[in-house]
Scaffold this motif. Sequence first.
Motif, short mmCIF file in Angstrom:
data_model
loop_
_atom_site.label_atom_id
_atom_site.label_comp_id
_atom_site.label_asym_id
_atom_site.label_seq_id
_atom_site.Cartn_x
_atom_site.Cartn_y
_atom_site.Cartn_z
N GLY A 176 0.71 -1.10 -0.13
CA GLY A 176 0.00 0.05 0.00
C GLY A 176 0.74 1.32 0.17
N HIS A 177 2.01 1.18 -0.55
CA HIS A 177 3.00 2.53 -0.45
C HIS A 177 2.33 3.58 -1.42
N SER A 198 11.13 3.60 4.67
CA SER A 198 9.70 3.97 5.11
C SER A 198 9.28 4.98 4.11
N PHE A 199 7.89 4.87 4.05
CA PHE A 199 6.99 5.66 3.20
C PHE A 199 5.68 5.84 3.78
N ILE A 200 4.78 6.46 3.26
CA ILE A 200 3.50 6.74 3.53
C ILE A 200 2.48 5.42 3.33
N ALA A 201 1.83 4.79 3.87
CA ALA A 201 1.09 3.50 3.57
C ALA A 201 -0.16 3.78 3.88
N ASN A 202 -1.30 3.08 3.04
CA ASN A 202 -2.52 3.11 3.46
C ASN A 202 -3.11 1.52 3.31
N ALA A 203 -2.14 0.81 3.76
CA ALA A 203 -2.44 -0.74 3.89
C ALA A 203 -2.52 -1.01 5.35
N PRO A 210 -7.60 6.21 11.33
CA PRO A 210 -6.98 7.46 10.99
C PRO A 210 -6.64 7.35 9.59
N PRO A 211 -6.17 8.52 9.09
CA PRO A 211 -5.53 8.60 7.50
C PRO A 211 -4.36 7.74 7.57
N PRO A 212 -3.83 7.42 6.39
CA PRO A 212 -2.64 6.99 6.36
C PRO A 212 -1.53 7.38 7.09
N LYS A 213 -0.52 6.79 7.39
CA LYS A 213 0.79 7.11 8.36
C LYS A 213 2.01 6.83 7.60
N THR A 239 3.52 13.83 2.22
CA THR A 239 4.58 12.63 1.97
C THR A 239 6.06 13.28 1.91
N ILE A 240 6.95 12.59 2.43
CA ILE A 240 8.32 13.26 2.89
C ILE A 240 9.33 12.35 2.40
N TYR A 241 10.62 12.93 2.45
CA TYR A 241 11.96 12.29 1.91
C TYR A 241 12.92 12.31 2.96
N THR A 242 12.57 12.36 4.39
CA THR A 242 13.56 12.28 5.39
C THR A 242 14.23 10.87 5.34
#
Length: 772
Positions: A176-177, A198-203, A210-213, A239-242
Amino acid sequence: MIARLVPLLFLTAGFSVVQTFAPAAAAEDWAYWRGPEGTGVSRETGLIDDWNPGYGDAEAKNLLWTSEVGGRATPAIFDGRAYLNTRTEADVRKPDELIDARQMTLCWDMETGKELWRDEFPVAQTDIPSNRVGWASPTVDEETGNVFVHTVDGGLICYSPKGERLWEVQMYELLGHISGYGGRTTTPLIDEDRVIVSFIANADYALGAPPPKQRFYAFDVRTGDVLWASTPGGPAEDTIYTNPVVAVIGGVRQIISGNADGGIWSIASRTGEPLWGYRMSKRGLNASPVVGPDGLVYITHGEDNIDTTEGGLGRVQCLDPTLGTDELASGDLTDNPKASVWRENGTKAGYTGAVLQDDMLYVVTDLGKLNAYDAQTGERLWAFTIGTVGKGSPVWADGKIYVMENAGRVWILKPSREGCEVLSEVVLEADTVSGPDETTASPAISDGRILLVARDRSYCIGKPDAAKTMVEIPALPVEAAAEGPPAAIRIVPALVSLKPGDTREFEVRAYNATGQFLKTVSDAKFSVTKPFDGLSVDKMTAKVEGGPSLPADGVITATLGDLSSAAQVRFYPPLPWKYDFNDVPTEGRASFPAWVGAAGKFQAVEKGGSTALLMAGGEKALGKPSFDVWVGPPTLTDYIVQADFMVEGRRRLASVGVTNEKYSLISKANRLRLEIQSWQAHLRLQADMKYEMEPGKWYTLKMAVDQTAPSDADPDGSAVVKGKIWPRGEEEPAEWTLTVEDPHPTPSGAAGIYAYRLADSYLDNFAVLPAE
């Protein structure tokens, strides 16, 4: 020579004691984005003070080689080879080149600049534009020399040093990336036997969650198996790139990273267990942290502060996660005054990683300043203007700072507490446009050579007679003794996919309270805690006998006393898979076993005497307007996907469609178009025609992909992508409505459902069928 920390296991009374060390001397490689220590510091000496690229009539100086391949990511260097994640040279602005525009992993000989190998592959199922392709830097496993790349469309690829694909994980379809805004993707981090992304995921979210984390996934470096997942922060603001770093603070080995919720968070390196966090910004963090040898953590951002408007946007902050003690604190430390050593508000530094050296902290700001701080007190010592936009992170080496400004300036500076002396300033010339080149990468240093990547070209600079060097690489602080009873267990792998008759063996690993590995457990009890027909577990082995006719998911749980850990089992029976949704409850949001990314997207409703799925649009839509839902494993191929759709509304109508092997057939009702596409940002592959999808009327969409295998004459193979549409209930047309050939195909991919929810739309009779 291995430069990363190596775990040694000493067996004692059935337990393992973990000791870490680094070699006293090693050839310095740049295997990770921020160098051998993850700090942006090189310990090499004898590096150049100035150089000249030799434009026009100028004489080149200290220029070892150049490449016409550029990019936006920092390269990785290991064992005499340099690796870059970037885009191919095809120009998306030229119609005759667009079909060849792809992403690639490239390897150069670091001494000569000769290209040793490249792997080109399509950009698929993302709206990220070409100039943002290749955002994340490659990472090298220093034990094996294998190279890890996080692609712009959610792939994690493991290469051998010779460019062979050893394994890959398609994280869009499997986990769910979510596609990062503008291409934002994070660099993989390797620690011991784990590669962490790491990435924002909705799976994996329950209904009503809550919304994706932002999620952190650990994969086995050898196989790509999922070891664990961790979700330490709150709902994602961006969405981030740290990029994360490994540190030992208070005797605890941990991974520290900025987070999409606007905070900085730490998780245990070997288990993913959340340790501590500190909230800073109202937007997600993009800058990466740096950790000092005393355990102080430095982090910056460039957005609204959560607690004050004083001073303006942004912050530079020094944190002490031990709160002034010898032990690591836990939980949210935001409101604990002992956690903040110092901070400076109003400094917009949202892009770059800081550098810590000689008790000074160097920070590049968004507005093109290089600020120097006393690392202990936070006193700003000086600020030097490097340009107008700061996006590349600085590197300290040999008493100098090497830093690139966004508008093509490359600086070599000699810093002190009183200021900095300019040793060299070079402005890189662009190749694709007039004026300066664009630079977002950081320098990478190895064996006396400095590799600079700009958008249009790459430059290797250094002394022509530079020799391989040996440098002292300090170890991380000593961890606490690996002792005590198990405080956590992890079942591995944490996610498996099975077919009828498949089996999969698990193992259970025990860890103490500080996250250190103790032993592999042989007496854990296994049970099926979320069953589906045919799923069973015997001791440590899961098996599916028979199984349901549709994809399913279950959970296997291992317990050891009061400790437990769970693994997800996804089951995929032979095709066909047919869903009519008539048995789906109409209360609440609908969910479907083994559908990835579906949480919160659908609601079953009565429509025309049967049940259909509402994809609520406009203000009722949860999350961003567009979404993809994946059904089936990423390895799925040779199939047909079909579904019925209806749109509602007047001036604003939804776009709806299906996906087959990373190609999409979409009815864009608002624009009266039917379209096949694979890369939304540039329509590298496209076939379209005028077609009116009338509101309130059902239509059937059907899609197939015919693959031709690669051969010596055609190394990529090819694919013929076909789609058709017709009013539901009418006879299916014999001919395909749209057909297009792709000379650079994607070889496989899960079936999918696509929607762009400007208004309400409906889905019914979704099916994945064997190829005809």
